[in-house]
Motif scaffolding. Structure first.
Motif, mmCIF file in Angstrom:
data_model
loop_
_atom_site.group_PDB
_atom_site.id
_atom_site.type_symbol
_atom_site.label_atom_id
_atom_site.label_comp_id
_atom_site.label_asym_id
_atom_site.label_seq_id
_atom_site.Cartn_x
_atom_site.Cartn_y
_atom_site.Cartn_z
ATOM 1 N N VAL A 273 0.832 -1.200 0.000
ATOM 2 C CA VAL A 273 0.000 0.000 0.000
ATOM 3 C C VAL A 273 0.866 1.248 0.000
ATOM 4 C CG1 VAL A 273 -1.651 1.340 1.347
ATOM 5 C CG2 VAL A 273 -1.955 -1.140 1.101
ATOM 6 N N ILE A 274 1.943 1.216 0.821
ATOM 7 C CA ILE A 274 2.840 2.362 0.884
ATOM 8 C C ILE A 274 3.552 2.574 -0.443
ATOM 9 C CG2 ILE A 274 4.962 3.239 1.954
ATOM 10 C CD1 ILE A 274 4.034 1.833 4.543
ATOM 11 N N ALA A 275 3.946 1.475 -1.089
ATOM 12 C CA ALA A 275 4.707 1.568 -2.334
ATOM 13 C C ALA A 275 3.845 1.990 -3.514
ATOM 14 C CB ALA A 275 5.375 0.227 -2.633
ATOM 15 N N GLN A 276 2.538 1.760 -3.389
ATOM 16 C CA GLN A 276 1.650 2.005 -4.522
ATOM 17 C C GLN A 276 1.703 3.437 -5.050
ATOM 18 O OE1 GLN A 276 -2.346 0.754 -3.794
ATOM 19 N NE2 GLN A 276 -2.959 0.881 -5.923
ATOM 20 N N PRO A 277 1.690 4.470 -4.192
ATOM 21 C CA PRO A 277 1.780 5.826 -4.720
ATOM 22 C C PRO A 277 3.027 6.060 -5.555
ATOM 23 C CG PRO A 277 1.064 5.864 -2.446
ATOM 24 C CD PRO A 277 1.486 4.465 -2.743
ATOM 25 N N SER A 278 4.133 5.443 -5.187
ATOM 26 C CA SER A 278 5.365 5.614 -5.949
ATOM 27 C C SER A 278 5.219 5.027 -7.345
ATOM 28 C CB SER A 278 6.534 4.952 -5.220
ATOM 29 O OG SER A 278 6.799 5.612 -4.004
ATOM 30 N N VAL A 279 4.529 3.881 -7.422
ATOM 31 C CA VAL A 279 4.289 3.262 -8.728
ATOM 32 C C VAL A 279 3.406 4.177 -9.562
ATOM 33 C CG1 VAL A 279 3.219 1.312 -9.901
ATOM 34 C CG2 VAL A 279 4.592 0.930 -7.843
ATOM 35 N N LYS A 280 2.376 4.718 -8.953
ATOM 36 C CA LYS A 280 1.485 5.628 -9.670
ATOM 37 C C LYS A 280 2.222 6.900 -10.069
ATOM 38 C CE LYS A 280 -2.987 4.214 -7.736
ATOM 39 N NZ LYS A 280 -4.165 4.670 -6.953
ATOM 40 N N ALA A 281 3.065 7.382 -9.161
ATOM 41 C CA ALA A 281 3.832 8.590 -9.453
ATOM 42 C C ALA A 281 4.724 8.389 -10.662
ATOM 43 C CB ALA A 281 4.665 8.990 -8.233
ATOM 44 N N LYS A 282 5.354 7.226 -10.722
ATOM 45 C CA LYS A 282 6.222 6.906 -11.859
ATOM 46 C C LYS A 282 5.418 6.869 -13.159
ATOM 47 C CE LYS A 282 10.114 5.524 -13.746
ATOM 48 N NZ LYS A 282 11.279 6.434 -13.858
#
Length: 241
Positions: free
Chosen positions: A18-27
């Motif tokens: 869940v924490i990593a998901q925004p980074s994936v979306k940001a990329k």
């Protein structure tokens, strides 16, 4: 106990995802921003980079791209503020320092701030000839010609054929009236590789020194490399007494 351990680990993995998901979306938004930019869809690119930053407040590359797009809209202040965020989160971000230096130099006409940023860029990339030339340009703009000479020479030590550095070097020597010193430096450049500008500027220096014979020697050498440039020098030589 073992069951509890696996349940705990599963919870940690889910939380991490869940924490990593925004980074994936940001990329993903960042990549879309690059595509929009390359397609000339600037407004869409701006929106994508802003979304990337909203999802990852420390996304230094997104700040850089967004800052450079602000320049296209002549929003120099917004560009600088955005780029400052890039180096805030990545103090070794060479390209962001260079970008700020260019904005201060070309848009806000503030060579002092430009130099500060170019020097910061050199801390992580000391062999960037363009940065060294840019510092020389700024020092010439400030009439600090000795400093300009120092950085122009450093740029030429990296690439002896780098014409912008020769232009700053020639300008600085001419402003100082240091013609003999200039000839000495240009001879060093001639010894390293063949380039027309040391011959041209040496010719101009010999004209100022009233040494017509040496000026003609520079013309002869220059004529082998760049006849059009040699013609311009010859016109100046012909006006000598």
């Amino acid at each position: 106990m073992l069951k509890y351990f696996f349940t705990l680990m599963a919870g940690i993995v889910i939380t991490a995802a869940v924490i990593a998901q925004p980074s994936v979306k940001a990329k993903a938004f960042f990549n879309n921003g690059i595509k929009f930019k390359e397609s000339g869809m600037v407004l869409e690119a701006v929106a994508s980079f802003k979304k990337a930053i909203a999802l990852n407040k420390k996304y230094d590359s997104a700040y850089l791209e967004l800052g450079m797009l602000y320049v296209k809209f002549s929003k120099a202040d917004s560009a600088i503020m955005t780029l400052k965020n890039a180096v805030k989160f990545n103090p070794a971000f060479t390209n962001a320092y260079i970008a700020m230096g260019n904005i201060y130099r070309d848009y806000t006409k503030n060579p002092d701030e430009a130099i500060v940023n170019y020097l910061s860029a050199l801390k992580t990339d000391s062999s960037n000839k363009t940065t060294l030339y840019s510092i020389a340009w700024c020092y010439n703009a400030k009439e600090y010609h000795r400093e300009a000479i120092k950085y122009a020479i450093k740029a030429l030590e990296i690439d002896n054929n780098y014409k912008p550095a020769y232009n700053e070097l020639g300008h600085a020597y001419r402003k100082l009236g240091a013609y003999e010193e200039a000839v000495t430096q240009f001879k060093k450049n001639m010894a390293v590789s063949v380039n027309e500008l040391p011959y041209l500027y040496s010719g101009y220096c010999y004209i100022e020194l009233k040494q017509k014979e040496n000026a003609l020697l520079m013309f002869d050498e220059l004529n082998k490399l760049n006849p059009k440039m040699a013609e311009a020098l010859k016109k100046r030589i012909d006006t000598m007494q």
